[in-house]
Scaffold this active site. Structure first.
Site: not given
Length: 477
Positions: A141, A143, A174, A208-209, A235, A442
């Site tokens: 992903h 984003d 990520d 995705e987030e 994934d 994150h």
């Protein structure tokens, strides 16, 4: 008759107590894991078919180019998802243009079919030369979550600054390292005249987030409308853990064969308002705080150990929002809290909701279900399962010193939307995960080593070739 208690006797007594405690924890750990997986002896497979036509290696010039690509605007473009209704679409458009410029072979090759889905997500189809071989799919992903330099970053979060062999920036682990790694691997293979035997797809989601409702969901709808069935899906998810799991000698690659479910619950309390000079015995905040504390203390605390491994062995509880009060001298009439549960594969959503009700155990606390879903199905990891064994072999090809094992992915990924297309969904990126690195996901100081990014490119480079074999070898005799 008096018994003489010596220092040796005391030490022996505490030694026995410690042994009992350790054995109890080990037994409980075995029970919890046993509820999730029934492990079978994963026998080593025999002679593999040789599908590697291009050896996975990088020249000094390619390594330099890799670094420039990673340090370029890929990390610097703030493709932030704030919520389902608020994304940095300007950044997403800029990222799209950059992908096309950095990977010219991928986006100009007559072999690769490229489509935009949901305005900003990418679907790439790479047809194989043998149409009867079932295709697979690689996911990543674009984003990222928000980041603020004021939180204490060693380098600005969208700078891609190099420090001590690491590139710092939001998205480095990520999940832009996978976006870049997959496309870079395909770019190199195309440059060398590669044509796959087995068809495969690449799906790059843009949201995705914030649940993937516009990206991954629409990619799945499109593939489903075309009757596509996938041999396996890979994934993001688990990683190579080194020094994180107590008792594990050497690094271990955990391939996620399932991922946790979720439940978000709102707890609220309403009481008569009043002046703070004449407080009641229990305030709305106090009642709610007690209920929240009971939630935090209930779920399998024996196995907490350390935060890095705690989430792998139980359902976790996180109080994410707590709201109450309007004035410093006024007793609040209302208090609310939102609690997020990540549900272990050994439990169901309904089981957790019943446990929440019984744990609150206070009629003054209103419990409301906000959203949630069950843990994802457990994908096969047997010796005759193509996807798992191909991923495992590729890990050993690039990281021969690493042990490979199935595991439960503690976060949720876009792959949860793909269950209708394949029963075998795996969650793994060969990013190195060392003590303390959990805080970078994150969090502050997200980073990737230059060497690890090179390894990720080689991993996907080799995976695409390994997936070209027709059948797995039989067990070694």
């Amino acid at each position: 008759m008096k018994t003489k208690i010596t220092k040796k006797t005391i030490l022996k007594f505490f030694g026995i107590l410690l042994l009992i405690l350790v054995l109890s924890v080990l037994i409980l750990f075995a029970v919890v894991i046993g509820r999730t997986f029934t492990f079978k002896v994963n026998t080593e497979l025999g002679q593999w078919e040789n599908a590697t036509t291009i050896y996975p290696s990088l020249s000094p010039e390619q390594k330099k180019q890799l670094l420039e690509n990673l340090k370029g605007k890929k990390i610097q473009i703030p493709t932030v998802s704030f919520s389902e209704s608020k994304q940095n679409t300007t950044a997403l458009q800029e990222f799209d243009l950059l992908l096309r410029r950095v990977f010219p072979k991928v986006f100009s090759s007559s072999l690769v079919q490229h489509e935009m889905v949901g305005n900003y997500s990418h679907l790439l189809t790479v047809p194989g030369s043998e149409a009867d071989l079932e295709p697979y799919m690689l996911l990543a992903h674009i984003d990222v979550v928000p980041a603020d330099e004021a939180d204490g970053w060693d380098a600005p979060p969208f700078s891609a600054q190099e420090l001590n062999g690491f590139i710092y920036g939001r998205g480095t682990i990520d999940n832009k390292q996978s976006v870049m790694g997959i496309l870079q691997a395909l770019e190199y293979l195309l440059e060398r005249g590669y044509t796959p035997r087995r068809s495969f797809y690449i799906g790059l989601g843009h949201d995705e987030e914030v649940s993937g409702s516009q990206g991954a969901v629409n990619i799945v709808k499109l593939l489903k409308s075309r009757g596509v069935k996938l041999l396996y899906v890979l994934d993001e998810g688990l990683t190579i853990m080194d020094g994180v799991v107590d008792g594990l000698i050497g690094p271990g690659a955990l391939i996620g064969v399932s991922e946790k479910g979720q439940a978000t619950v709102k707890l609220s309390v309403s009481t008569p308002p009043g002046h703070s000079s004449m407080p009641p015995r229990e305030s709305s905040i106090g009642i709610l705080a007690s209920a929240v504390a009971r939630q935090e203390n209930f779920f399998l605390l024996v196995l907490e150990g350390q935060p890095d491994t705690n989430a792998f062995v139980r359902t976790t509880t996180a109080v994410t929002m707590f709201n109450s009060g309007v004035k410093i001298n006024v007793m609040p009439a209302y208090a609310e809290a939102f609690v997020n549960f990540r549900i272990h594969s050994s439990q169901t959503l309904q089981e957790v909701l019943k446990l929440i009700e019984s744990t609150v155990s206070d009629e003054r606390v209103k419990v409301e279900f906000v959203s949630g879903f069950d843990p994802l199905p457990i994908s096969s990891y047997d010796e005759d399962t193509f996807g798992y064994q191909i991923i495992k072999k590729t890990v050993h090809d690039i990281f021969p010193e690493v042990t490979v094992s199935p595991g439960v992915c503690v976060g949720n990924t876009d792959s949860r939307h793909y269950t209708e297309l394949s029963p075998d969904i795996y969650r793994f990126v060969p990013s190195w995960y060392k003590p303390g690195d959990s805080a970078r996901f994150h969090g502050v100081n997200e980073r990737i080593s230059i060497q690890n990014y090179e390894e990720i490119v080689l991993f996907y480079f080799q995976l695409m070739q390994n997936s070209d074999i027709m059948n797995l070898p039989g067990p070694r005799t």
